[in-house]
Enzyme design. Structure first.
Site, PDB file in Angstrom:
ATOM      1  N   HIS A  57       0.850  -1.205   0.000  1.00 16.36           N
ATOM      2  CA  HIS A  57       0.000   0.000   0.000  1.00 16.36           C
ATOM      3  C   HIS A  57       0.879   1.247   0.000  1.00 16.36           C
ATOM      4  O   HIS A  57       1.537   1.557   0.996  1.00 16.36           O
ATOM      5  CB  HIS A  57      -0.922   0.017   1.217  1.00 16.36           C
ATOM      6  CG  HIS A  57      -1.921   1.135   1.157  1.00 16.36           C
ATOM      7  ND1 HIS A  57      -3.279   0.919   1.030  1.00 16.36           N
ATOM      8  CD2 HIS A  57      -1.772   2.490   1.180  1.00 16.36           C
ATOM      9  CE1 HIS A  57      -3.914   2.075   0.987  1.00 16.36           C
ATOM     10  NE2 HIS A  57      -3.003   3.055   1.078  1.00 16.36           N
ATOM     11  N   HIS A  59       1.507   5.399  -2.089  1.00 11.72           N
ATOM     12  CA  HIS A  59       1.017   6.462  -2.991  1.00 11.72           C
ATOM     13  C   HIS A  59       2.220   7.069  -3.703  1.00 11.72           C
ATOM     14  O   HIS A  59       2.791   8.057  -3.243  1.00 11.72           O
ATOM     15  CB  HIS A  59       0.244   7.521  -2.199  1.00 11.72           C
ATOM     16  CG  HIS A  59      -1.029   7.000  -1.619  1.00 11.72           C
ATOM     17  ND1 HIS A  59      -2.251   7.135  -2.243  1.00 11.72           N
ATOM     18  CD2 HIS A  59      -1.260   6.295  -0.485  1.00 11.72           C
ATOM     19  CE1 HIS A  59      -3.189   6.560  -1.506  1.00 11.72           C
ATOM     20  NE2 HIS A  59      -2.610   6.032  -0.434  1.00 11.72           N
ATOM     21  N   GLN A 152      -9.564   9.305  -5.334  1.00 10.50           N
ATOM     22  CA  GLN A 152      -9.288   9.917  -4.018  1.00 10.50           C
ATOM     23  C   GLN A 152     -10.454  10.757  -3.483  1.00 10.50           C
ATOM     24  O   GLN A 152     -10.721  10.785  -2.286  1.00 10.50           O
ATOM     25  CB  GLN A 152      -8.030  10.807  -4.143  1.00 10.50           C
ATOM     26  CG  GLN A 152      -7.735  11.726  -2.976  1.00 10.50           C
ATOM     27  CD  GLN A 152      -7.049  11.019  -1.818  1.00 10.50           C
ATOM     28  OE1 GLN A 152      -5.882  10.652  -1.911  1.00 10.50           O
ATOM     29  NE2 GLN A 152      -7.776  10.820  -0.724  1.00 10.50           N
ATOM     30  N   HIS A 210      -9.308   1.767  -0.035  1.00 12.92           N
ATOM     31  CA  HIS A 210      -9.179   2.471   1.231  1.00 12.92           C
ATOM     32  C   HIS A 210     -10.537   2.309   1.912  1.00 12.92           C
ATOM     33  O   HIS A 210     -11.542   2.789   1.389  1.00 12.92           O
ATOM     34  CB  HIS A 210      -8.898   3.948   0.993  1.00 12.92           C
ATOM     35  CG  HIS A 210      -7.494   4.255   0.567  1.00 12.92           C
ATOM     36  ND1 HIS A 210      -6.969   3.827  -0.620  1.00 12.92           N
ATOM     37  CD2 HIS A 210      -6.514   4.961   1.200  1.00 12.92           C
ATOM     38  CE1 HIS A 210      -5.714   4.249  -0.707  1.00 12.92           C
ATOM     39  NE2 HIS A 210      -5.410   4.938   0.376  1.00 12.92           N
ATOM     40  N   GLU A 213     -11.090   4.309   6.766  1.00  9.00           N
ATOM     41  CA  GLU A 213      -9.923   4.976   7.363  1.00  9.00           C
ATOM     42  C   GLU A 213     -10.456   6.116   8.218  1.00  9.00           C
ATOM     43  O   GLU A 213     -10.443   7.283   7.835  1.00  9.00           O
ATOM     44  CB  GLU A 213      -8.971   5.491   6.274  1.00  9.00           C
ATOM     45  CG  GLU A 213      -7.658   6.013   6.858  1.00  9.00           C
ATOM     46  CD  GLU A 213      -6.702   6.540   5.808  1.00  9.00           C
ATOM     47  OE1 GLU A 213      -7.082   6.591   4.616  1.00  9.00           O
ATOM     48  OE2 GLU A 213      -5.570   6.915   6.172  1.00  9.00           O
ATOM     49  N   ASP A 309       2.230   3.219   2.951  1.00 13.63           N
ATOM     50  CA  ASP A 309       1.261   4.279   2.631  1.00 13.63           C
ATOM     51  C   ASP A 309       1.925   5.545   2.110  1.00 13.63           C
ATOM     52  O   ASP A 309       1.646   5.968   0.993  1.00 13.63           O
ATOM     53  CB  ASP A 309       0.368   4.573   3.841  1.00 13.63           C
ATOM     54  CG  ASP A 309      -0.974   5.188   3.462  1.00 13.63           C
ATOM     55  OD1 ASP A 309      -1.257   5.330   2.254  1.00 13.63           O
ATOM     56  OD2 ASP A 309      -1.746   5.525   4.371  1.00 13.63           O
TER      57      ASP A 309
END
Ligand code: FE2
Length: 432
Positions: A57, A59, A152, A210, A213, A309
């Site tokens: 995971h 970005h 997102q 996701h 969260e 992350d």
């Protein structure tokens, strides 16, 4: 005749004093005392030899952007999302490629062999998608990069996100992502899960959302994700990332939820560094931990892999591509301090995450790809304790990064006396 023999290795499954013979980019033998000749021989010196670290995971479209166009003052998740929204329109495809390539180089020196990166699809130009597809191709000889189409701003909340997410998949992005807890309502969140899972089912793709969260115990999109996985026959191909709300959920509800996840074969990807940093922000004291129920999920039979992350981006100012930092934090927050538990935390950043990503040829047994890292540690627990130095990284049996041993002042007595200080460590010698 082997191409390479690594002598005197301790393997991550606990064998010691074994030799690893490699031929044509594959592991051809793992046994004590290989006597056959090899074009090249490396002495592991009894150190731990592990398959590469796997980050399930990340970005990569945001990494190393720290401070652009400004810092995250509050340090919160929501300001991070807002800041990312400010950065997106002013960055170019070339900017993203340049940062991502720097990160990949760093990751390789840290022994990472595969990364699953979410890429934001809430951008009509799809700059991140263009950039990371280019990067995926550029790094493929030394790093497996798997991309997740990640809306997102919410695939329903953002008016063009669904279309752009489908465009990203058409362009070759590998996995379907989502963010149901960020949709406007719980109902929209559930609907987003249904729609995105149906897209994955039609295209034969994996799903990684996701999911929840949040500290809100009523954020229960993992329930819908498990349900849709079951309904669409996606067992084993779906992961829920973060799942932090589970930390705050009622125990009785969780006693129903976890068996549903087991039945659906949904994987879990906590991100310990980021979860402990960003969750619990509305609490005074006692303050909740921001990590899902790792031990309970694992003990129920759910595959759990730890992700990193973020590294130096709008959400997190720290990080250095070190999956042992991730394991170290996951161990502490999850209170996974038994000997077997600590070893399991190493698995959570290697084999477990490889399984979640569906990597083929991963491992340290005969027939696997000859991808591995020699760590300056005697076993998995010492590797986590020291966030052990990476002595050498191999890919298809070829050395792609190496550095000299470090002097560990905190090492156990039988490990002391290793030579050379950090100033003499050489950087990556990536060959591609
Ligand atoms: Fe994330």
């Amino acid at each position: 005749m082997f191409d390479l023999i690594v002598k005197n290795a301790t393997t991550s499954d606990g064998q010691s004093g074994v030799d690893i013979g490699c031929k044509d980019g594959k592991i051809a033998a793992v046994e004590a005392g290989i006597t056959a000749e090899a074009k090249e021989t490396v002495d592991a010196g009894g150190n731990l030899v592990s398959p590469p670290f796997v980050d399930p995971h990340f970005h990569m479209d945001a990494t190393l952007s720290l401070g652009t166009p400004r810092m995250n003052v509050s340090g919160t998740l929501l300001e991070g999302i807002a800041l990312w929204g400010e950065l997106k329109p002013i960055q170019s495809v070339d900017d993203i490629v340049e940062r991502a390539m720097r990160y990949c180089d760093l990751a390789v020196t840290k022994g990472i062999g595969a990364i699953r990166s979410h890429v934001d699809t809430c951008d009509d130009e799809l700059k991140g998608v263009q950039a990371l597809l280019e990067v995926r191709e550029k790094v493929k000889d030394y790093l497996d990069l798997q991309l997740v189409a990640f809306p997102q701003d919410g695939v329903l909340r953002d008016p063009t996100a669904m279309n752009n997410t489908i465009r990203a998949l058409d362009m070759g992005v590998d996995v379907v992502g989502g963010i149901p807890h960020f949709e406007r309502t719980m109902v929209d969140g559930a609907e987003s899960v249904r729609l995105l899972c149906e897209i994955a089912e039609k295209r034969g793709l994996m799903v990684d959302m996701h999911c929840d969260e949040s500290d809100d115990p009523h954020s229960r999109h993992i329930e819908t994700l498990a349900y849709e996985t079951q309904r669409l026959g996606l067992q084993g191909r779906v992961a829920g990332s973060h799942l932090t709300s589970m930390h705050s959920m009622d125990n009785y509800y969780v006693s129903k939820l976890i068996p549903l996840m087991v039945e659906a074969g949904v994987h879990a990807i906590p991100n310990p560094l980021i979860n402990i940093m960003l969750q619990g922000r509305h609490d005074t004291y006692p303050k909740r931990r921001g990590q899902t129920r790792v031990r309970e999920l694992r003990d129920a039979g759910i595959m759990v892999g730890f992700g990193s992350d973020c590294v130096m981006d709008p959400w997190y100012s720290l990080g250095k591509a070190d999956m042992l930092d991730v394991a170290f934090m996951g161990l502490h927050v999850g209170q996974l301090s038994g000997r077997a538990d600590m070893g399991w935390c190493f698995d959570a950043v290697t084999g477990n995450s490889a399984e979640i990503m569906g990597l083929e040829g991963y491992g340290l047994s005969k027939g696997c790809d000859a991808h591995f890292v020699i760590l300056q540690a005697k076993d998995k627990i010492e590797a986590i304790r020291l966030r052990a130095h990476r002595l050498a990284v191999f890919r298809h049996g070829q050395l792609i990064s190496q550095s000299n041993p470090l002097q560990y002042n905190l090492a156990l007595p039988d490990r002391a006396g290793l030579t050379v200080d950090e100033s003499q460590v050489r950087g990556s010698i990536r060959t591609s």
